[in-house]
Scaffold this motif. Structure first.
Motif, PDB file in Angstrom:
ATOM      1  N   ALA A  17      57.145   1.500 -67.410  1.00 58.41           N
ATOM      2  CA  ALA A  17      55.955   1.851 -66.629  1.00 58.41           C
ATOM      3  C   ALA A  17      55.008   0.665 -66.468  1.00 58.41           C
ATOM      4  O   ALA A  17      54.888  -0.183 -67.352  1.00 58.41           O
ATOM      5  CB  ALA A  17      55.219   3.002 -67.308  1.00 58.41           C
ATOM      6  N   SER A  18      54.311   0.649 -65.345  1.00 50.00           N
ATOM      7  CA  SER A  18      53.242  -0.315 -65.105  1.00 50.00           C
ATOM      8  C   SER A  18      52.017   0.131 -65.918  1.00 50.00           C
ATOM      9  O   SER A  18      51.962   1.273 -66.390  1.00 50.00           O
ATOM     10  CB  SER A  18      52.883  -0.341 -63.617  1.00 50.00           C
ATOM     11  N   THR A  23      48.690   4.643 -68.036  1.00 52.28           N
ATOM     12  CA  THR A  23      47.441   5.397 -68.099  1.00 52.28           C
ATOM     13  C   THR A  23      47.676   6.821 -67.606  1.00 52.28           C
ATOM     14  O   THR A  23      47.216   7.789 -68.220  1.00 52.28           O
ATOM     15  CB  THR A  23      46.341   4.705 -67.273  1.00 52.28           C
ATOM     16  N   HIS A  24      48.423   6.947 -66.531  1.00 53.54           N
ATOM     17  CA  HIS A  24      48.746   8.268 -65.990  1.00 53.54           C
ATOM     18  C   HIS A  24      49.522   9.090 -67.020  1.00 53.54           C
ATOM     19  O   HIS A  24      49.253  10.285 -67.209  1.00 53.54           O
ATOM     20  CB  HIS A  24      49.548   8.104 -64.693  1.00 53.54           C
ATOM     21  N   LEU A  25      50.471   8.456 -67.703  1.00 52.00           N
ATOM     22  CA  LEU A  25      51.241   9.147 -68.739  1.00 52.00           C
ATOM     23  C   LEU A  25      50.339   9.599 -69.891  1.00 52.00           C
ATOM     24  O   LEU A  25      50.537  10.682 -70.458  1.00 52.00           O
ATOM     25  CB  LEU A  25      52.360   8.255 -69.274  1.00 52.00           C
ATOM     26  N   GLU A  62      42.837   5.647 -77.497  1.00 55.87           N
ATOM     27  CA  GLU A  62      43.750   4.679 -76.883  1.00 55.87           C
ATOM     28  C   GLU A  62      43.256   4.305 -75.483  1.00 55.87           C
ATOM     29  O   GLU A  62      43.259   3.136 -75.106  1.00 55.87           O
ATOM     30  CB  GLU A  62      45.168   5.250 -76.810  1.00 55.87           C
ATOM     31  N   LEU A  63      42.843   5.300 -74.723  1.00 54.56           N
ATOM     32  CA  LEU A  63      42.295   5.024 -73.394  1.00 54.56           C
ATOM     33  C   LEU A  63      41.052   4.144 -73.497  1.00 54.56           C
ATOM     34  O   LEU A  63      40.863   3.231 -72.693  1.00 54.56           O
ATOM     35  CB  LEU A  63      41.974   6.337 -72.670  1.00 54.56           C
ATOM     36  N   MET A  64      40.226   4.382 -74.493  1.00 49.93           N
ATOM     37  CA  MET A  64      39.024   3.568 -74.703  1.00 49.93           C
ATOM     38  C   MET A  64      39.397   2.111 -74.979  1.00 49.93           C
ATOM     39  O   MET A  64      38.744   1.189 -74.491  1.00 49.93           O
ATOM     40  CB  MET A  64      38.192   4.129 -75.865  1.00 49.93           C
ATOM     41  N   THR A 113      43.398  12.267 -60.456  1.00 42.02           N
ATOM     42  CA  THR A 113      42.814  11.053 -59.871  1.00 42.02           C
ATOM     43  C   THR A 113      43.768   9.878 -60.002  1.00 42.02           C
ATOM     44  O   THR A 113      43.989   9.134 -59.040  1.00 42.02           O
ATOM     45  CB  THR A 113      41.467  10.731 -60.550  1.00 42.02           C
ATOM     46  N   TRP A 114      44.348   9.711 -61.182  1.00 43.20           N
ATOM     47  CA  TRP A 114      45.299   8.610 -61.391  1.00 43.20           C
ATOM     48  C   TRP A 114      46.564   8.816 -60.573  1.00 43.20           C
ATOM     49  O   TRP A 114      47.146   7.852 -60.065  1.00 43.20           O
ATOM     50  CB  TRP A 114      45.631   8.445 -62.873  1.00 43.20           C
TER      51      TRP A 114
END
Length: 127
Positions: A17-18, A23-25, A62-64, A113-114
């Motif tokens: 994945a890119s 992020t989408h995952l 993790e997103l942070m 959104t993603w």
């Protein structure tokens, strides 16, 4: 056996994945985890719900950690992630379904959104 196949598929998906797809995952897994936690809260299985809620908080953390703080949007997202991580902590303590529903709605919105952003980047339309 089914879980083993799913784990292998997810591993390949993550490895190929890119950054945007990763992020989408993460959002996808956040939604899935929080929905499952919600079911466990309803069933009053607080041990499993708490494990899942802690996993949800870990995903938010993790997103942070992936945010580039030189951009204003990153600061805004950081504040949102922090707020929803605190909401999850409240759910762990009080088992409030309404608050958990708010977090799930946020995660679903970010997932969609993603999804649209990735479609635009790949040259498709975001219908």
């Amino acid at each position: 056996m089914q879980n083993n196949i799913q784990d292998k598929y997810l591993k390949v998906q993550v490895e190929t994945a890119s950054p945007g797809e990763l992020t989408h995952l993460l959002y996808q897994e956040l939604v899935r985890t929080l929905k499952r936690a919600r079911q466990m809260v309803i069933q009053k299985d607080y041990q499993i719900s708490n494990e899942l809620l802690h996993k949800g908080r870990s995903i938010l953390f993790e997103l942070m950690s992936t945010l580039d703080m030189k951009y204003e949007i990153s600061k805004d997202l950081y504040a949102l992630y922090e707020f929803y991580a605190k909401c999850i902590a409240e759910v762990i303590i009080n088992h409030e379904i309404d608050m958990l529903d708010e977090v799930i709605d946020f995660a679903k919105g970010m997932f969609e959104t993603w999804k649209q952003a990735l479609q635009i980047v790949k040259g498709g339309s975001a219908e």
